[in-house]
Design a protein around this motif. Structure first.
Motif, PDB file in Angstrom:
ATOM      1  N   TYR A 210       0.893  -1.163   0.000  1.00  0.00           N
ATOM      2  CA  TYR A 210       0.000   0.000   0.000  1.00  0.00           C
ATOM      3  C   TYR A 210       0.928   1.209   0.000  1.00  0.00           C
ATOM      4  O   TYR A 210       1.809   1.311   0.866  1.00  0.00           O
ATOM      5  CB  TYR A 210      -0.868  -0.031   1.265  1.00  0.00           C
ATOM      6  N   VAL A 211       0.780   2.104  -0.965  1.00  0.00           N
ATOM      7  CA  VAL A 211       1.661   3.275  -1.038  1.00  0.00           C
ATOM      8  C   VAL A 211       0.815   4.536  -1.067  1.00  0.00           C
ATOM      9  O   VAL A 211      -0.040   4.702  -1.949  1.00  0.00           O
ATOM     10  CB  VAL A 211       2.559   3.246  -2.302  1.00  0.00           C
ATOM     11  N   GLY A 212       1.037   5.431  -0.122  1.00  0.00           N
ATOM     12  CA  GLY A 212       0.293   6.694  -0.128  1.00  0.00           C
ATOM     13  C   GLY A 212       0.242   7.335   1.237  1.00  0.00           C
ATOM     14  O   GLY A 212       0.122   6.639   2.251  1.00  0.00           O
ATOM     15  N   SER A 213       0.363   8.655   1.268  1.00  0.00           N
ATOM     16  CA  SER A 213       0.191   9.405   2.509  1.00  0.00           C
ATOM     17  C   SER A 213      -1.223   9.991   2.509  1.00  0.00           C
ATOM     18  O   SER A 213      -1.780  10.277   1.458  1.00  0.00           O
ATOM     19  CB  SER A 213       1.254  10.497   2.606  1.00  0.00           C
ATOM     20  N   GLY A 214      -1.768  10.149   3.710  1.00  0.00           N
ATOM     21  CA  GLY A 214      -3.177  10.513   3.835  1.00  0.00           C
ATOM     22  C   GLY A 214      -3.976   9.224   3.852  1.00  0.00           C
ATOM     23  O   GLY A 214      -4.667   8.870   2.896  1.00  0.00           O
ATOM     24  N   PHE A 215      -3.869   8.478   4.973  1.00  0.00           N
ATOM     25  CA  PHE A 215      -4.390   7.112   5.034  1.00  0.00           C
ATOM     26  C   PHE A 215      -5.912   7.036   4.891  1.00  0.00           C
ATOM     27  O   PHE A 215      -6.430   6.067   4.357  1.00  0.00           O
ATOM     28  CB  PHE A 215      -3.960   6.444   6.351  1.00  0.00           C
ATOM     29  N   GLU A 216      -6.633   8.060   5.394  1.00  0.00           N
ATOM     30  CA  GLU A 216      -8.097   8.015   5.318  1.00  0.00           C
ATOM     31  C   GLU A 216      -8.548   8.015   3.859  1.00  0.00           C
ATOM     32  O   GLU A 216      -9.324   7.161   3.441  1.00  0.00           O
ATOM     33  CB  GLU A 216      -8.708   9.220   6.050  1.00  0.00           C
ATOM     34  N   ARG A 217      -8.027   8.961   3.091  1.00  0.00           N
ATOM     35  CA  ARG A 217      -8.423   9.091   1.688  1.00  0.00           C
ATOM     36  C   ARG A 217      -8.003   7.872   0.870  1.00  0.00           C
ATOM     37  O   ARG A 217      -8.741   7.390   0.010  1.00  0.00           O
ATOM     38  CB  ARG A 217      -7.784  10.348   1.096  1.00  0.00           C
ATOM     39  N   HIS A 233       0.370 -10.478   4.016  1.00  0.00           N
ATOM     40  CA  HIS A 233       1.036  -9.371   4.713  1.00  0.00           C
ATOM     41  C   HIS A 233       0.739  -8.072   3.960  1.00  0.00           C
ATOM     42  O   HIS A 233       0.484  -8.084   2.757  1.00  0.00           O
ATOM     43  CB  HIS A 233       2.556  -9.589   4.737  1.00  0.00           C
ATOM     44  N   LEU A 234       0.797  -6.940   4.676  1.00  0.00           N
ATOM     45  CA  LEU A 234       0.580  -5.625   4.076  1.00  0.00           C
ATOM     46  C   LEU A 234       1.777  -4.729   4.386  1.00  0.00           C
ATOM     47  O   LEU A 234       2.132  -4.547   5.559  1.00  0.00           O
ATOM     48  CB  LEU A 234      -0.710  -4.996   4.619  1.00  0.00           C
ATOM     49  N   LEU A 235       2.397  -4.202   3.340  1.00  0.00           N
ATOM     50  CA  LEU A 235       3.547  -3.302   3.503  1.00  0.00           C
ATOM     51  C   LEU A 235       3.045  -1.878   3.289  1.00  0.00           C
ATOM     52  O   LEU A 235       2.635  -1.523   2.174  1.00  0.00           O
ATOM     53  CB  LEU A 235       4.642  -3.623   2.473  1.00  0.00           C
ATOM     54  N   VAL A 236       3.055  -1.076   4.337  1.00  0.00           N
ATOM     55  CA  VAL A 236       2.510   0.285   4.268  1.00  0.00           C
ATOM     56  C   VAL A 236       3.648   1.279   4.093  1.00  0.00           C
ATOM     57  O   VAL A 236       4.488   1.441   4.977  1.00  0.00           O
ATOM     58  CB  VAL A 236       1.692   0.613   5.542  1.00  0.00           C
ATOM     59  N   VAL A 237       3.677   1.940   2.930  1.00  0.00           N
ATOM     60  CA  VAL A 237       4.699   2.941   2.631  1.00  0.00           C
ATOM     61  C   VAL A 237       4.006   4.293   2.524  1.00  0.00           C
ATOM     62  O   VAL A 237       3.188   4.507   1.632  1.00  0.00           O
ATOM     63  CB  VAL A 237       5.445   2.604   1.316  1.00  0.00           C
ATOM     64  N   ARG A 258       1.439  -8.871  10.709  1.00  0.00           N
ATOM     65  CA  ARG A 258       1.482  -8.948   9.245  1.00  0.00           C
ATOM     66  C   ARG A 258       1.298  -7.587   8.571  1.00  0.00           C
ATOM     67  O   ARG A 258       1.286  -7.511   7.357  1.00  0.00           O
ATOM     68  CB  ARG A 258       0.405  -9.930   8.736  1.00  0.00           C
ATOM     69  N   VAL A 259       1.113  -6.520   9.351  1.00  0.00           N
ATOM     70  CA  VAL A 259       1.010  -5.161   8.786  1.00  0.00           C
ATOM     71  C   VAL A 259       2.269  -4.407   9.172  1.00  0.00           C
ATOM     72  O   VAL A 259       2.537  -4.169  10.354  1.00  0.00           O
ATOM     73  CB  VAL A 259      -0.256  -4.428   9.313  1.00  0.00           C
ATOM     74  N   HIS A 260       3.061  -4.065   8.182  1.00  0.00           N
ATOM     75  CA  HIS A 260       4.391  -3.478   8.407  1.00  0.00           C
ATOM     76  C   HIS A 260       4.399  -2.017   7.957  1.00  0.00           C
ATOM     77  O   HIS A 260       4.154  -1.724   6.792  1.00  0.00           O
ATOM     78  CB  HIS A 260       5.456  -4.262   7.628  1.00  0.00           C
ATOM     79  N   PHE A 261       4.669  -1.097   8.886  1.00  0.00           N
ATOM     80  CA  PHE A 261       4.695   0.335   8.572  1.00  0.00           C
ATOM     81  C   PHE A 261       6.139   0.763   8.293  1.00  0.00           C
ATOM     82  O   PHE A 261       6.990   0.687   9.169  1.00  0.00           O
ATOM     83  CB  PHE A 261       4.120   1.144   9.734  1.00  0.00           C
ATOM     84  N   PHE A 262       6.393   1.219   7.075  1.00  0.00           N
ATOM     85  CA  PHE A 262       7.758   1.604   6.682  1.00  0.00           C
ATOM     86  C   PHE A 262       7.950   3.122   6.588  1.00  0.00           C
ATOM     87  O   PHE A 262       9.052   3.576   6.287  1.00  0.00           O
ATOM     88  CB  PHE A 262       8.113   0.972   5.321  1.00  0.00           C
ATOM     89  N   GLY A 263       6.881   3.909   6.807  1.00  0.00           N
ATOM     90  CA  GLY A 263       7.003   5.361   6.699  1.00  0.00           C
ATOM     91  C   GLY A 263       7.206   5.792   5.250  1.00  0.00           C
ATOM     92  O   GLY A 263       7.089   4.993   4.325  1.00  0.00           O
ATOM     93  N   VAL A 264       7.516   7.094   5.080  1.00  0.00           N
ATOM     94  CA  VAL A 264       7.784   7.605   3.732  1.00  0.00           C
ATOM     95  C   VAL A 264       9.158   7.120   3.303  1.00  0.00           C
ATOM     96  O   VAL A 264      10.107   7.155   4.081  1.00  0.00           O
ATOM     97  CB  VAL A 264       7.737   9.152   3.711  1.00  0.00           C
ATOM     98  N   GLN A 265       9.277   6.670   2.072  1.00  0.00           N
ATOM     99  CA  GLN A 265      10.556   6.197   1.535  1.00  0.00           C
ATOM    100  C   GLN A 265      10.935   7.045   0.324  1.00  0.00           C
ATOM    101  O   GLN A 265      10.116   7.247  -0.565  1.00  0.00           O
ATOM    102  CB  GLN A 265      10.446   4.725   1.120  1.00  0.00           C
ATOM    103  N   GLN A 266      12.172   7.550   0.321  1.00  0.00           N
ATOM    104  CA  GLN A 266      12.641   8.321  -0.840  1.00  0.00           C
ATOM    105  C   GLN A 266      12.632   7.453  -2.091  1.00  0.00           C
ATOM    106  O   GLN A 266      12.336   7.916  -3.185  1.00  0.00           O
ATOM    107  CB  GLN A 266      14.064   8.850  -0.587  1.00  0.00           C
ATOM    108  N   GLU A 267      12.971   6.169  -1.893  1.00  0.00           N
ATOM    109  CA  GLU A 267      13.011   5.243  -3.030  1.00  0.00           C
ATOM    110  C   GLU A 267      11.999   4.129  -2.787  1.00  0.00           C
ATOM    111  O   GLU A 267      12.168   3.301  -1.884  1.00  0.00           O
ATOM    112  CB  GLU A 267      14.421   4.662  -3.178  1.00  0.00           C
TER     113      GLU A 267
END
Length: 375
Positions: A210-217, A233-237, A258-267
Motif C-alpha cells: 500500500y503506497v500513499g500518505s493521507g491514510f483516510e483518503r 502481509h501488508l507493507l505500508v509505505v 502482518r502489517v508493516h509500517f515503513f514510513g515515507v521512503q525516498q526510493e
C-alpha cells in the motif's frame, strides 16, 4: 513549431507529490522542444534546468482560504503582466488558459468522504468555508471564458467535469501520466529474495503493498480489514498523523504481525520489487502514479471504483476493482491474486498494460494539444 512561452502554475512543489511529478516529467519531456518554459510557484524544491524560468510567487497567508486566494490572485497578476502564450494551471484559478484536473472534482471527493463520516460531520464538511471556497473557485474557473482546454488524467474525471460543469467534451483531453518502465521493472528472483531478507519479511509470504500518505483518503482502514482474516502481509509505505490509529486497528484485528509500517521512503522501487500486488482501496483518486509504478514492476493491482486508475484494470487479468468500502469484495480480491507476482500471468499483463505510458507519448500529446490551443 515556433517558440512559444508556456507557464505552468503549481502552488508548492513537493518531490513526492503526484501533480508535481507530472509537472517535472512534463517539463523534462518538453525540454527538447522549442518552448520557453516558466513555472509560477510559492516554493520549488524540484530539479532545475538552466532553460526553465522559476517565478516565486509567495504572498503572506493567515489560513487555508487566505493561502489559496492569495496565491491565486498573485499568480494571475504575474501571468497577466508577463503575457505568456499559454498558462497551464494545476491549481483551481479562474482565468487560466488550460487547467490540469489532477485533483479531480472537489465535490466528488467530499461525497466519497461523507460515506465514512457520521451524518453531522459530513453536513459540517459541506458547509465548511474552505470547502465552499474551493468548490466556488472550481466552478468559476470552469465557467470562465478564458478557459480554452482541460487536461484530465482519467476518463472518470472527464465524465465528472462534463456532468458537473457542462464543459464541452471537445475542450477536454485525457492524457495519462508517464512512467519510466526502464527504472520500474520486475525484480529477478535473487533480488526479490535479497530484498525480503534485508527488510526481514518471510520469503514465502504473499505481501501486498500500500503506497500513499493521507491514510483516510487512500483507504488504509479497508486495506487492513481486507487482509486481516487472510494470511497475507501488508507493507505500508507512506505517512499520516493518525498512524497510531491504524496500528491499533491492526492489533485489534490480530494482524499487527502482518502489517508493516515503513514510513515515507525516498526510493519506493525496492518495496514494489519485494511485493506481490498493490492494494489501494482509495475513496477518491483521479489516477495515482503508484498504480503505474506498481504495474511497471509487474504487480497486479486491487483498487476502487473511485479511482481513475481502475481504467487500466481488467478483473482477473491484471488485478481487481471493488467498491472502496466493500470489505468482503476486497478480501476475495486479495485471495484471488496470484500468491507470487513474479513470473505470474497477471503480473506480466499488468506490466504490458502500461508500456505505452512513456514520457515521449506524454510529450507528443501535450505538444499536440498546445498546438491546437495556439491556433
Amino acid at each position: 513549431m515556433k517558440k512559444f512561452r508556456l507557464a505552468l502554475v503549481r502552488q508548492k512543489y513537493r518531490p513526492d507529490g503526484g501533480a508535481e511529478r507530472f509537472v517535472s516529467r512534463a517539463l523534462e519531456a518538453l525540454d527538447d522542444q522549442d518552448i520557453d518554459l516558466n513555472v509560477i510557484t510559492r516554493e520549488w524544491q524540484g530539479p532545475v534546468n538552466p532553460g526553465w524560468h522559476i517565478h516565486i510567487c509567495n504572498p503572506r497567508k493567515w489560513g487555508r482560504i487566505s493561502r489559496e486566494r492569495g496565491f491565486a490572485n498573485a499568480a494571475r497578476a504575474l501571468w497577466e503582466t508577463k503575457q505568456f502564450d499559454i498558462v497551464q494551471s494545476h491549481e483551481r484559478i479562474p482565468g487560466c488558459d488550460l487547467y490540469r484536473a489532477g485533483d479531480g472534482v472537489h465535490r466528488r471527493w467530499l461525497e466519497q468522504r461523507a460515506r465514512i463520516l457520521p451524518g453531522w460531520k459530513s453536513r459540517l464538511m459541506f458547509s465548511d468555508r474552505y470547502h465552499r471556497y474551493v468548490m466556488n473557485a472550481e466552478r468559476e474557473m470552469y465557467t470562465d471564458s478564458a478557459l480554452r482546454g482541460v487536461i484530465c488524467n482519467a476518463e472518470m474525471i472527464k465524465r465528472e467535469i462534463i456532468e458537473d460543469f457542462g464543459v464541452p467534451e471537445s475542450k477536454i483531453r485525457v492524457i495519462y501520466n508517464a512512467i519510466d518502465n526502464t527504472l520500474f521493472t520486475p525484480p529477478d528472483a535473487a533480488t526479490f529474495i535479497a530484498l525480503r531478507e534485508q527488510w526481514q519479511l518471510p520469503v514465502q509470504a504473499t505481501c501486498l503493498i500500500y503506497v500513499g500518505s493521507g491514510f483516510e483518503r487512500k483507504g488504509l482502514d479497508a486495506a487492513i480489514r481486507a487482509i486481516a482474516p487472510t494470511d497475507r502481509h501488508l507493507l505500508v509505505v507512506g505517512k499520516d498523523k493518525d498512524q497510531q490509529r491504524y496500528q491499533s486497528l491492526a492489533k485489534t484485528l490480530r494482524c499487527d504481525n502482518r502489517v508493516h509500517f515503513f514510513g515515507v521512503q525516498q526510493e519506493t522501487l525496492p518495496f514494489y520489487q519485494m511485493a506481490d500486488g498493490l492494494l489501494l482501496p482509495t475513496l477518491y483518486d483521479p489516477f495515482p502514479n503508484v498504480i503505474l509504478e506498481a504495474m511497471a514492476c509487474g504487480l497486479p493491482v486491487i483498487t476502487s471504483t473511485g479511482c481513475g486508475g481502475a481504467e487500466f484494470i481488467e478483473n482477473g487479468r491484471n488485478g481487481y476493482v471493488c467498491d472502496a468500502l466493500d470489505i468482503d469484495a476486497l478480501q476475495q480480491a486479495v485471495m484471488a491474486l496470484p500468491a507470487r507476482a513474479l513470473d505470474s500471468q497477471q503480473g506480466a499483463s499488468a506490466r504490458a498494460r502500461i508500456m505505452g505510458c512513456t514520457a515521449q507519448h506524454l510529450s507528443a500529446q501535450l505538444i499536440g494539444f498546445y498546438q491546437e490551443l495556439l491556433k
